[in-house]
Design a protein around this motif. Structure first.
Motif, PDB file in Angstrom:
ATOM      1  N   LEU A  95       1.053  -1.291   0.201  1.00 44.57           N
ATOM      2  CA  LEU A  95       0.320   0.160  -0.047  1.00 44.57           C
ATOM      3  C   LEU A  95       1.510   1.064   0.141  1.00 44.57           C
ATOM      4  N   LEU A  96       1.185   1.727  -1.428  1.00 46.92           N
ATOM      5  CA  LEU A  96       2.358   2.895  -1.591  1.00 46.92           C
ATOM      6  C   LEU A  96       1.928   4.203  -1.218  1.00 46.92           C
ATOM      7  N   LEU A  97       2.309   4.918  -0.410  1.00 47.74           N
ATOM      8  CA  LEU A  97       1.645   6.718  -0.146  1.00 47.74           C
ATOM      9  C   LEU A  97       2.875   7.290  -1.203  1.00 47.74           C
ATOM     10  N   GLY A  98       2.584   8.695  -1.824  1.00 44.50           N
ATOM     11  CA  GLY A  98       3.421   9.213  -2.724  1.00 44.50           C
ATOM     12  C   GLY A  98       3.357  10.425  -1.637  1.00 44.50           C
ATOM     13  N   GLY A  99       3.918  11.172  -2.631  1.00 44.68           N
ATOM     14  CA  GLY A  99       4.899  11.603  -3.457  1.00 44.68           C
ATOM     15  C   GLY A  99       4.106  11.606  -4.954  1.00 44.68           C
ATOM     16  N   GLU A 100       5.063  11.722  -5.459  1.00 40.73           N
ATOM     17  CA  GLU A 100       4.517  12.063  -6.935  1.00 40.73           C
ATOM     18  C   GLU A 100       3.589  10.559  -7.546  1.00 40.73           C
ATOM     19  N   HIS A 101       3.183  10.872  -8.876  1.00 40.53           N
ATOM     20  CA  HIS A 101       2.920  10.150  -9.363  1.00 40.53           C
ATOM     21  C   HIS A 101       3.809   9.317  -9.751  1.00 40.53           C
ATOM     22  N   THR A 102       4.797   9.376  -9.982  1.00 43.91           N
ATOM     23  CA  THR A 102       5.891   8.655 -10.616  1.00 43.91           C
ATOM     24  C   THR A 102       6.444   7.142  -9.473  1.00 43.91           C
ATOM     25  N   VAL A 103       6.270   6.862  -8.435  1.00 48.21           N
ATOM     26  CA  VAL A 103       5.959   6.580  -7.720  1.00 48.21           C
ATOM     27  C   VAL A 103       5.343   5.329  -7.521  1.00 48.21           C
ATOM     28  N   SER A 104       4.389   5.255  -9.124  1.00 43.87           N
ATOM     29  CA  SER A 104       3.668   3.883  -9.072  1.00 43.87           C
ATOM     30  C   SER A 104       3.920   2.972  -9.915  1.00 43.87           C
ATOM     31  N   ALA A 105       4.765   3.725 -10.664  1.00 44.86           N
ATOM     32  CA  ALA A 105       6.123   2.688 -11.588  1.00 44.86           C
ATOM     33  C   ALA A 105       6.825   1.872 -10.826  1.00 44.86           C
ATOM     34  N   ALA A 106       7.162   1.864  -9.646  1.00 49.03           N
ATOM     35  CA  ALA A 106       7.441   1.515  -8.751  1.00 49.03           C
ATOM     36  C   ALA A 106       6.616   0.211  -8.213  1.00 49.03           C
ATOM     37  N   GLY A 107       5.706   0.167  -7.984  1.00 49.40           N
ATOM     38  CA  GLY A 107       4.704  -0.648  -7.696  1.00 49.40           C
ATOM     39  C   GLY A 107       4.542  -1.277  -8.161  1.00 49.40           C
ATOM     40  N   VAL A 108       4.537  -0.866  -9.643  1.00 53.99           N
ATOM     41  CA  VAL A 108       4.046  -1.600 -10.863  1.00 53.99           C
ATOM     42  C   VAL A 108       5.271  -2.796 -10.917  1.00 53.99           C
ATOM     43  N   ARG A 109       6.655  -2.446 -11.156  1.00 57.26           N
ATOM     44  CA  ARG A 109       7.031  -2.971 -11.404  1.00 57.26           C
ATOM     45  C   ARG A 109       7.854  -4.350 -10.089  1.00 57.26           C
ATOM     46  N   ALA A 110       7.210  -4.292  -9.061  1.00 64.88           N
ATOM     47  CA  ALA A 110       6.893  -4.737  -8.261  1.00 64.88           C
ATOM     48  C   ALA A 110       6.217  -5.936  -7.819  1.00 64.88           C
ATOM     49  N   THR A 111       5.004  -5.751  -8.503  1.00 67.07           N
ATOM     50  CA  THR A 111       3.862  -6.280  -8.255  1.00 67.07           C
ATOM     51  C   THR A 111       3.749  -7.301 -10.414  1.00 67.07           C
ATOM     52  N   ASP A 112       4.071  -6.216 -11.298  1.00 67.02           N
ATOM     53  CA  ASP A 112       3.926  -7.088 -12.212  1.00 67.02           C
ATOM     54  C   ASP A 112       2.299  -7.644 -12.791  1.00 67.02           C
ATOM     55  N   PRO A 113       1.091  -6.581 -12.515  1.00 70.15           N
ATOM     56  CA  PRO A 113       0.008  -6.715 -12.969  1.00 70.15           C
ATOM     57  C   PRO A 113       0.205  -7.217 -14.473  1.00 70.15           C
ATOM     58  N   ASP A 114      -1.212  -6.986 -14.621  1.00 68.01           N
ATOM     59  CA  ASP A 114      -1.614  -7.608 -16.169  1.00 68.01           C
ATOM     60  C   ASP A 114      -2.211  -6.210 -15.910  1.00 68.01           C
ATOM     61  N   LEU A 115      -2.937  -5.442 -15.161  1.00 65.35           N
ATOM     62  CA  LEU A 115      -3.959  -4.403 -15.435  1.00 65.35           C
ATOM     63  C   LEU A 115      -3.665  -3.475 -14.504  1.00 65.35           C
ATOM     64  N   PHE A 116      -3.127  -2.243 -15.395  1.00 65.52           N
ATOM     65  CA  PHE A 116      -3.320  -1.580 -14.173  1.00 65.52           C
ATOM     66  C   PHE A 116      -4.685  -0.526 -14.405  1.00 65.52           C
ATOM     67  N   VAL A 117      -4.959  -0.135 -13.477  1.00 61.82           N
ATOM     68  CA  VAL A 117      -6.122   1.117 -13.321  1.00 61.82           C
ATOM     69  C   VAL A 117      -5.914   2.293 -12.243  1.00 61.82           C
ATOM     70  N   THR A 118      -6.207   3.258 -12.704  1.00 58.10           N
ATOM     71  CA  THR A 118      -5.637   4.415 -12.278  1.00 58.10           C
ATOM     72  C   THR A 118      -6.594   5.272 -12.205  1.00 58.10           C
ATOM     73  N   ILE A 119      -7.115   6.264 -11.131  1.00 57.85           N
ATOM     74  CA  ILE A 119      -8.230   7.607 -11.344  1.00 57.85           C
ATOM     75  C   ILE A 119      -7.571   8.583 -11.094  1.00 57.85           C
ATOM     76  N   ASP A 120      -7.272   9.201 -12.749  1.00 59.76           N
ATOM     77  CA  ASP A 120      -6.570  10.524 -12.317  1.00 59.76           C
ATOM     78  C   ASP A 120      -7.064  11.223 -12.982  1.00 59.76           C
ATOM     79  N   ALA A 121      -6.937  12.821 -12.695  1.00 59.31           N
ATOM     80  CA  ALA A 121      -7.178  13.636 -13.930  1.00 59.31           C
ATOM     81  C   ALA A 121      -6.656  13.993 -15.422  1.00 59.31           C
TER      82      ALA A 121
END
Length: 279
Positions: A95-121
């Protein structure tokens, strides 16, 4: 410590990790204060959740603390992904608390999901922004180097090139005005993007209309309500291998941080309720 995240690391089903990166924020900086601010404004929330009949403190959540950030963003993302990968290897959900949105790339690298869902403007599908391919304005494009598909919920702005990129087959955009219909289609089984897919869910707090969450770097009007964001989190949580809340800063009276902390708790409650008997 995030309130209620008192489980020992060795027994944790969920691990909170702060990532106070604040390098490429392009308008109002302050995301370095996001992790602690989210923790602070979660202190008033009741431990008990009446909807799921669960206590947050009983759900085996541990707070790892913050991973100190520095200005070399590619190296920081690499290091942070290693910390988060250790969480995954221990059969827990980061459960990652940012920080700028760039940190999500680390979360995705670590978990290697099929699908990335983001709530974002923002679409965040730029190859680079001001010459920086690791800008927070590029994160969904960076994530698609790992995940096969992306769904951007609440997007309402982007460059012409980003909208062209979003029209490709590996990206789905759900505008704010279509979010309710999309959620109903998912609930009724008309559209189930999560079936058979591992999913990473990222909440950029600017997905909310700035009237609800002004404490963020790049405000964009005509956004989602907190209830719509909550409903997206509940819909996606059961299939998730990782989660984050990002782009909270210190430029409001706590509205953005409170919303971020509440959505994190909603994620944990929902995932725990739908995965009883499993981690």
């Amino acid at each position: 410590m995030f309130p209620g995240a008192s489980a020992p690391r060795s027994e944790a089903n969920y691990v909170v990790v702060g990532a106070p990166l604040d390098v490429s924020t392009s308008f109002q900086p302050g995301t370095r204060f996001g992790p602690d601010r989210i923790r602070k404004f979660a202190e008033t929330f009741d431990d008990y959740d009446g909807r799921t009949d669960r206590r947050f403190s009983d759900l085996s959540v541990h707070d790892y603390g913050d991973v100190h950030a520095w200005n070399d963003v590619p190296e920081y993302v690499k290091h942070l992904s290693g910390v988060l990968r250790d969480v995954v290897w221990d059969d827990a959900v980061p459960l990652l608390l940012g920080g700028e949105h760039t940190v999500s790339a680390a979360g995705v690298r670590a978990t290697d999901p099929d699908l990335f869902v983001t709530i974002d403007a923002h679409l965040d599908l730029r190859e680079e922004y001001d010459g920086d391919e690791w800008s927070h304005a590029c994160v969904t494009q960076r994530v698609l180097e790992t995940a096969a598909e992306a769904i951007v919920v609440g997007a309402r702005t982007g460059s012409e090139a980003e909208w062209a990129r979003a029209a490709e087959g590996d990206v789905t955009v759900v505008p704010p005005e279509d979010t309710g219909a999309w959620l109903r289609a998912v609930a009724e089984g008309e559209r189930d993007p999560f079936a058979g897919n591992t999913t990473y869910l990222s909440v950029d707090i600017d997905g909310a209309d700035p009237g609800f969450a002004p404490g963020t770097g790049t405000m964009e009007p005509f956004g989602l309500t907190p209830r719509e964001m909550r409903d997206v989190v509940r819909a996606v949580a059961p299939s998730c291998v990782g989660f984050d809340v990002v782009e909270v800063n210190d430029r409001d009276d706590g509205q953005a941080a409170a919303l971020g902390g509440k959505l994190l708790r909603e994620f944990v409650y929902e995932r725990a309720a739908t995965r009883t008997g499993s981690r």
